[in-house]
Design a protein around this motif. Structure first.
Motif, PDB file in Angstrom:
ATOM      1  N   TYR A  28       0.796  -1.222   0.000  1.00 30.73           N
ATOM      2  CA  TYR A  28       0.000   0.000   0.000  1.00 30.73           C
ATOM      3  C   TYR A  28       0.831   1.276   0.000  1.00 30.73           C
ATOM      4  O   TYR A  28       0.502   2.227  -0.684  1.00 30.73           O
ATOM      5  CB  TYR A  28      -0.974   0.012   1.189  1.00 30.73           C
ATOM      6  N   ILE A  29       1.904   1.318   0.764  1.00 31.58           N
ATOM      7  CA  ILE A  29       2.730   2.527   0.805  1.00 31.58           C
ATOM      8  C   ILE A  29       3.697   2.538  -0.363  1.00 31.58           C
ATOM      9  O   ILE A  29       3.803   3.516  -1.088  1.00 31.58           O
ATOM     10  CB  ILE A  29       3.485   2.623   2.150  1.00 31.58           C
ATOM     11  N   GLY A  30       4.422   1.461  -0.584  1.00 28.52           N
ATOM     12  CA  GLY A  30       5.338   1.337  -1.707  1.00 28.52           C
ATOM     13  C   GLY A  30       6.619   2.122  -1.520  1.00 28.52           C
ATOM     14  O   GLY A  30       6.974   2.540  -0.424  1.00 28.52           O
ATOM     15  N   ASN A  31       7.333   2.319  -2.660  1.00 27.58           N
ATOM     16  CA  ASN A  31       8.554   3.110  -2.612  1.00 27.58           C
ATOM     17  C   ASN A  31       8.700   3.925  -3.889  1.00 27.58           C
ATOM     18  O   ASN A  31       7.994   3.702  -4.866  1.00 27.58           O
ATOM     19  CB  ASN A  31       9.783   2.237  -2.360  1.00 27.58           C
ATOM     20  N   LYS A  32       9.613   4.862  -3.886  1.00 32.42           N
ATOM     21  CA  LYS A  32       9.811   5.788  -4.996  1.00 32.42           C
ATOM     22  C   LYS A  32      11.090   5.499  -5.773  1.00 32.42           C
ATOM     23  O   LYS A  32      11.583   6.363  -6.471  1.00 32.42           O
ATOM     24  CB  LYS A  32       9.837   7.224  -4.468  1.00 32.42           C
ATOM     25  N   ASP A  33      11.600   4.300  -5.669  1.00 34.55           N
ATOM     26  CA  ASP A  33      12.826   3.935  -6.375  1.00 34.55           C
ATOM     27  C   ASP A  33      12.583   3.975  -7.878  1.00 34.55           C
ATOM     28  O   ASP A  33      11.653   3.360  -8.383  1.00 34.55           O
ATOM     29  CB  ASP A  33      13.272   2.543  -5.949  1.00 34.55           C
ATOM     30  N   TYR A  34      13.410   4.704  -8.608  1.00 36.49           N
ATOM     31  CA  TYR A  34      13.218   4.856 -10.040  1.00 36.49           C
ATOM     32  C   TYR A  34      14.192   4.027 -10.877  1.00 36.49           C
ATOM     33  O   TYR A  34      14.249   4.173 -12.100  1.00 36.49           O
ATOM     34  CB  TYR A  34      13.312   6.325 -10.455  1.00 36.49           C
ATOM     35  N   SER A  35      14.916   3.122 -10.256  1.00 40.33           N
ATOM     36  CA  SER A  35      15.921   2.354 -10.995  1.00 40.33           C
ATOM     37  C   SER A  35      15.311   1.423 -12.043  1.00 40.33           C
ATOM     38  O   SER A  35      15.959   1.107 -13.037  1.00 40.33           O
ATOM     39  CB  SER A  35      16.797   1.562 -10.030  1.00 40.33           C
ATOM     40  N   SER A  36      14.093   0.974 -11.862  1.00 40.33           N
ATOM     41  CA  SER A  36      13.463   0.084 -12.837  1.00 40.33           C
ATOM     42  C   SER A  36      12.360   0.772 -13.631  1.00 40.33           C
ATOM     43  O   SER A  36      11.505   0.115 -14.212  1.00 40.33           O
ATOM     44  CB  SER A  36      12.909  -1.159 -12.133  1.00 40.33           C
ATOM     45  N   ILE A  37      12.388   2.105 -13.694  1.00 42.75           N
ATOM     46  CA  ILE A  37      11.386   2.861 -14.445  1.00 42.75           C
ATOM     47  C   ILE A  37      11.978   3.280 -15.784  1.00 42.75           C
ATOM     48  O   ILE A  37      13.079   3.825 -15.850  1.00 42.75           O
ATOM     49  CB  ILE A  37      10.914   4.093 -13.650  1.00 42.75           C
ATOM     50  N   VAL A  38      11.237   3.004 -16.849  1.00 40.53           N
ATOM     51  CA  VAL A  38      11.628   3.392 -18.197  1.00 40.53           C
ATOM     52  C   VAL A  38      10.575   4.366 -18.723  1.00 40.53           C
ATOM     53  O   VAL A  38       9.383   4.072 -18.687  1.00 40.53           O
ATOM     54  CB  VAL A  38      11.712   2.165 -19.130  1.00 40.53           C
ATOM     55  N   ILE A  39      11.030   5.527 -19.183  1.00 40.95           N
ATOM     56  CA  ILE A  39      10.135   6.518 -19.769  1.00 40.95           C
ATOM     57  C   ILE A  39      10.153   6.314 -21.279  1.00 40.95           C
ATOM     58  O   ILE A  39      11.195   6.399 -21.917  1.00 40.95           O
ATOM     59  CB  ILE A  39      10.565   7.957 -19.401  1.00 40.95           C
ATOM     60  N   ASN A  40       8.989   6.020 -21.859  1.00 39.35           N
ATOM     61  CA  ASN A  40       8.891   5.760 -23.286  1.00 39.35           C
ATOM     62  C   ASN A  40       8.636   7.020 -24.101  1.00 39.35           C
ATOM     63  O   ASN A  40       9.122   7.127 -25.225  1.00 39.35           O
ATOM     64  CB  ASN A  40       7.777   4.744 -23.573  1.00 39.35           C
ATOM     65  N   GLN A  41       7.870   7.971 -23.548  1.00 40.98           N
ATOM     66  CA  GLN A  41       7.513   9.152 -24.324  1.00 40.98           C
ATOM     67  C   GLN A  41       7.204  10.319 -23.392  1.00 40.98           C
ATOM     68  O   GLN A  41       6.555  10.142 -22.365  1.00 40.98           O
ATOM     69  CB  GLN A  41       6.288   8.845 -25.190  1.00 40.98           C
ATOM     70  N   VAL A  42       7.688  11.496 -23.779  1.00 43.79           N
ATOM     71  CA  VAL A  42       7.365  12.740 -23.084  1.00 43.79           C
ATOM     72  C   VAL A  42       6.845  13.700 -24.133  1.00 43.79           C
ATOM     73  O   VAL A  42       7.528  13.994 -25.116  1.00 43.79           O
ATOM     74  CB  VAL A  42       8.594  13.346 -22.370  1.00 43.79           C
ATOM     75  N   VAL A  43       5.614  14.187 -23.949  1.00 46.33           N
ATOM     76  CA  VAL A  43       5.001  15.135 -24.876  1.00 46.33           C
ATOM     77  C   VAL A  43       4.713  16.415 -24.098  1.00 46.33           C
ATOM     78  O   VAL A  43       3.998  16.388 -23.099  1.00 46.33           O
ATOM     79  CB  VAL A  43       3.693  14.574 -25.474  1.00 46.33           C
ATOM     80  N   THR A  44       5.305  17.530 -24.559  1.00 42.87           N
ATOM     81  CA  THR A  44       5.079  18.809 -23.888  1.00 42.87           C
ATOM     82  C   THR A  44       4.126  19.647 -24.724  1.00 42.87           C
ATOM     83  O   THR A  44       4.190  19.661 -25.950  1.00 42.87           O
ATOM     84  CB  THR A  44       6.398  19.572 -23.696  1.00 42.87           C
ATOM     85  N   GLY A  45       3.242  20.322 -24.040  1.00 42.77           N
ATOM     86  CA  GLY A  45       2.287  21.211 -24.682  1.00 42.77           C
ATOM     87  C   GLY A  45       2.127  22.474 -23.879  1.00 42.77           C
ATOM     88  O   GLY A  45       2.773  22.664 -22.846  1.00 42.77           O
ATOM     89  N   THR A  46       1.256  23.353 -24.322  1.00 47.15           N
ATOM     90  CA  THR A  46       1.073  24.622 -23.624  1.00 47.15           C
ATOM     91  C   THR A  46       0.259  24.472 -22.348  1.00 47.15           C
ATOM     92  O   THR A  46       0.355  25.306 -21.456  1.00 47.15           O
ATOM     93  CB  THR A  46       0.378  25.646 -24.533  1.00 47.15           C
ATOM     94  N   ASP A  47      -0.544  23.412 -22.244  1.00 49.28           N
ATOM     95  CA  ASP A  47      -1.390  23.257 -21.059  1.00 49.28           C
ATOM     96  C   ASP A  47      -1.068  22.041 -20.206  1.00 49.28           C
ATOM     97  O   ASP A  47      -1.531  21.936 -19.081  1.00 49.28           O
ATOM     98  CB  ASP A  47      -2.864  23.218 -21.470  1.00 49.28           C
ATOM     99  N   LYS A  48      -0.265  21.103 -20.745  1.00 51.87           N
ATOM    100  CA  LYS A  48       0.068  19.909 -19.961  1.00 51.87           C
ATOM    101  C   LYS A  48       1.280  19.204 -20.542  1.00 51.87           C
ATOM    102  O   LYS A  48       1.682  19.422 -21.680  1.00 51.87           O
ATOM    103  CB  LYS A  48      -1.111  18.950 -19.889  1.00 51.87           C
ATOM    104  N   ILE A  49       1.852  18.335 -19.715  1.00 52.07           N
ATOM    105  CA  ILE A  49       2.937  17.448 -20.116  1.00 52.07           C
ATOM    106  C   ILE A  49       2.424  16.020 -19.943  1.00 52.07           C
ATOM    107  O   ILE A  49       1.904  15.670 -18.880  1.00 52.07           O
ATOM    108  CB  ILE A  49       4.195  17.663 -19.248  1.00 52.07           C
ATOM    109  N   ILE A  50       2.547  15.213 -20.983  1.00 47.83           N
ATOM    110  CA  ILE A  50       2.114  13.824 -20.926  1.00 47.83           C
ATOM    111  C   ILE A  50       3.361  12.939 -20.883  1.00 47.83           C
ATOM    112  O   ILE A  50       4.252  13.081 -21.714  1.00 47.83           O
ATOM    113  CB  ILE A  50       1.237  13.459 -22.129  1.00 47.83           C
ATOM    114  N   ILE A  51       3.413  12.065 -19.898  1.00 52.02           N
ATOM    115  CA  ILE A  51       4.542  11.158 -19.731  1.00 52.02           C
ATOM    116  C   ILE A  51       4.015   9.729 -19.743  1.00 52.02           C
ATOM    117  O   ILE A  51       3.116   9.380 -18.974  1.00 52.02           O
ATOM    118  CB  ILE A  51       5.297  11.437 -18.414  1.00 52.02           C
ATOM    119  N   LYS A  52       4.585   8.912 -20.650  1.00 54.97           N
ATOM    120  CA  LYS A  52       4.221   7.498 -20.755  1.00 54.97           C
ATOM    121  C   LYS A  52       5.445   6.667 -20.419  1.00 54.97           C
ATOM    122  O   LYS A  52       6.558   6.998 -20.828  1.00 54.97           O
ATOM    123  CB  LYS A  52       3.755   7.154 -22.167  1.00 54.97           C
ATOM    124  N   GLY A  53       5.233   5.601 -19.660  1.00 52.49           N
ATOM    125  CA  GLY A  53       6.361   4.755 -19.296  1.00 52.49           C
ATOM    126  C   GLY A  53       5.904   3.458 -18.670  1.00 52.49           C
ATOM    127  O   GLY A  53       4.713   3.131 -18.676  1.00 52.49           O
TER     128      GLY A  53
END
Length: 120
Positions: A28-53
């Motif tokens: 339930y609490i989990g952890n914030k370790d990012y060593s196994s996180i892969v970001i596939n796409q980052v899309v920036t716009g004027t009103d939001k940023i979309i991050i897929k991974g």
């Protein structure tokens, strides 16, 4: 005899509390370790940023995320837990409601260290 029963109940209670604490931390609490996180796409716009991974560790599932914008730097924290019935997928897509044109760098953070995942 009464003293042995009291000690046994105390020991069982302590073990039960420790077990419940470990269960809550892992599922339930989990952890914030990012060593196994892969970001596939980052899309920036004027009103939001979309991050897929995705989380590449098959035993971890995406739970939630939070972000902090400091000037032109966006710090993203992704929380993962062990796979369960409630959290079963490691893939994620998030929309962060900030002006993406004002952001120079996006960092993954675990509150101690950071890793840049996007630069202008």
């Amino acid at each position: 005899m009464k003293k042995i029963i009291k000690i046994a109940l105390i020991v069982v209670s302590v073990l039960l509390l420790i077990g419940i604490g470990i269960y809550v931390k892992l599922f339930y609490i989990g952890n914030k370790d990012y060593s196994s996180i892969v970001i596939n796409q980052v899309v920036t716009g004027t009103d939001k940023i979309i991050i897929k991974g995705e989380i590449t560790d098959s035993s971890r599932a995406f739970k939630d995320s939070s972000y902090t914008l400091v000037g032109a730097e966006l710090y993203l924290s992704i929380n993962s837990v062990l796979v369960s019935g409630k959290y079963s997928s490691g893939t994620f897509e998030m929309a962060i409601p900030v002006n993406g044109l004002d952001v120079n760098n996006i960092h993954l953070t675990d509150d101690k260290t950071t890793k840049v995942i996007y630069s202008k």
